[in-house]
Design an enzyme around this catalytic site. Sequence first.
Site, PDB file in Angstrom:
ATOM      1  N   HIS A   1       0.820  -1.209   0.000  1.00 51.28           N
ATOM      2  CA  HIS A   1       0.000   0.000   0.000  1.00 51.28           C
ATOM      3  C   HIS A   1       0.851   1.255   0.000  1.00 51.28           C
ATOM      4  CE1 HIS A   1      -3.149  -2.916   0.692  1.00 51.28           C
ATOM      5  NE2 HIS A   1      -3.848  -2.059  -0.026  1.00 51.28           N
TER       6      HIS A   1
ATOM      7  N   GLU B   1     -11.313 -10.631  -4.829  1.00 55.58           N
ATOM      8  CA  GLU B   1      -9.883 -10.527  -4.517  1.00 55.58           C
ATOM      9  C   GLU B   1      -9.294 -11.837  -4.031  1.00 55.58           C
ATOM     10  OE1 GLU B   1      -8.791  -6.526  -2.847  1.00 55.58           O
ATOM     11  OE2 GLU B   1     -10.590  -6.916  -1.676  1.00 55.58           O
TER      12      GLU B   1
HETATM   13  C1  PEP Z   1      -6.696  -4.894  -4.941  1.00 55.99           C
HETATM   14  O1  PEP Z   1      -6.457  -5.710  -4.046  1.00 55.99           O
HETATM   15  O2  PEP Z   1      -6.457  -5.109  -6.151  1.00 55.99           O
HETATM   16  C2  PEP Z   1      -7.277  -3.589  -4.608  1.00 55.99           C
HETATM   17  C3  PEP Z   1      -7.652  -2.761  -5.548  1.00 55.99           C
HETATM   18  O3  PEP Z   1      -7.365  -3.264  -3.297  1.00 55.99           O
HETATM   19  P1  PEP Z   1      -6.114  -2.803  -2.408  1.00 55.99           P
HETATM   20  O4  PEP Z   1      -4.945  -2.606  -3.333  1.00 55.99           O
HETATM   21  O5  PEP Z   1      -6.502  -1.541  -1.708  1.00 55.99           O
HETATM   22  O6  PEP Z   1      -5.935  -3.948  -1.481  1.00 55.99           O
HETATM   23 MG    MG Z   2      -7.313  -5.423  -2.097  1.00 52.27          MG
END
Ligand code: PEP
Ligand code: MG
Length: 579
Positions: free
Chosen positions: A190, A432
């Site tokens: 992140h 996911e």
């Molecule tokens: C993902 O997992 O692709 C997503 C868009 O969520 P994040 O990156 O915030 O986990």
């Molecule tokens: Mg995600």
Amino acid sequence: MLKLQGIAVSPGVTIGEALVLDAEGFRIPRRFVERSAVDTELARLAAAVAEATREIERNRDAIRSELGDQYAAIFEAHLAMLHDERLQQELTSAVRDRNWWPEYAVSRTLRRYAKAFQNLDNHIAQRAHDIYDVEKSLLRALLGQRRETLASISQPVVVLAHNLTPSETANLDRRLVKGFATELGGPGSHTAIVAEGLEIPAVVGIGPFLADVSGGEPVILDGNQGVVILQPDEETIARYRQELEAAKSVAARLGALRDLPAETTDGVRVQITGNIEFPDEAEHCLARGCDGIGLYRTEFLYLTSKREPTEEDHFAAYRAVVEAMAGRPVVIRTLDLGADKMLTETRPEEERNPCLGLRSIRLSLRQLPIFRTQLRAILRASALGDVRVMFPLVSTIVELRQARMVLADVMEDLAEHGIAFNPKMPVGMMVETPAAVMMLDVFIKEVDFVSIGTNDLIQYTLAVDRGNKEVAELYNACDPAVLRLLSRSLDVAREAGVPANVCGQMSGSVMFTQLLLGLGLRQLSVPASAIPEVKQVCRSVSVADCRVIAEKALAMDGAREVKAYLRDQMRRLLAQTVA
Ligand code: PEP
Ligand code: MG
């Protein structure tokens, strides 16, 4: 000149002065002292030892009066270490004979001692912490006011750090931080996502390099190639300056696409929406001609604030985005906290496996008051525009149903109190996990849309931590397992007539645009900075050609082959568009 290779996570090139932060936030440049200055530096070292002694003695006396002699003994041990004859001789010799800067001599020498303790496989290893404490006392005394931290930046810099957490990154001053590079970090972390959102060029996962650079030295950071160049020569600086100029003209050319639709050459309209973490990014997406917001990562409200956001904090943020979008859709994802997006106060205990632990919708369903507060704010915002809500990391139908029940309950509450909201607000879920893909035919009957989060889907499919540089090679969107899951999800959604979108980083990389269109995707949600390029690719290809590319890629056995093929297709396309 020293060229370092890391992982490119946020595009752009920058040339600037280094600000070096080591693991504890101290700046420890590898600097040498002039022979003529050795005596002055030795005097400075002696003064620092005296000051550190006073600090430790003060701590010892305070603890003695509070807790007694037994605890004060810890500090006696620190004093004994600090004044150990062998240590003092080594420090002096490092400055006198090797001409090391005292800070560097302290850090190198004491860390060597600490490592020796750490290598002992018994309780004595704990003493390493004491050595680090002594190191810190000495460094504090040596660096004094010159200690640099992220909070004290006052001029443009390129931050070089051991690691940056998502919240440290979210709090970077983007006017002054021109780029950052870290020793740790993986491709899907992140931290990487925030950097891209803030449009700060970034390279992570370089491995140890901080000992090779001093604060204030020039550094080139190439976020396109994942390269960091320390002490660059004039020729390299000139080459990168040229690259910066060229990038400006490309950006100007792409800027002209803003008001044109993302429509393929055979007339298929593609929706390109933006991914945002902060409300003000909505304007950045609009400036690039987005069709709405496809993913608003609301957990960043937490990462930039020290206290629990109130309903009004949530509402104010959502309203700003909805108003900026002026009728375009805004998909608000409920809190996706946990894993590397920590929320320490509400976490019951240290988790051994946070990515597989209490995160995302699981956490929201455990923390109902927090979840309800957020849902109230989202619902209130739904009265102001085209707001849609989406739940992250759903892996079982029970979670989806529970989340919908909480939503229905909150709606009832608002209705009872006469508070306006859209009772038909579309509800979606993120896909996911492989479980969500396998069960999508069931889930799809209970949602209005789905959004495929490839960042996590790759992580959970390939069992590869998205934030770990050691396995970054394995974290690969080109893996056939990932392509099959994507293909299957898009097929299920199409058959059910439910809109599907891909909002993972993959959809912002133009290398994948043709593949995704060929797999049947018609909605891509991408970081603001990627909108123009993705739009340009959409406008340059036909869906018919993309289908052929997708079919070929799907038939391949390995990620390497897929990657080489997609790169090649991208090159061909570029050659055609330039010709
Ligand atoms: C993902 O997992 O692709 C997503 C868009 O969520 P994040 O990156 O915030 O986990
Ligand atoms: Mg995600």
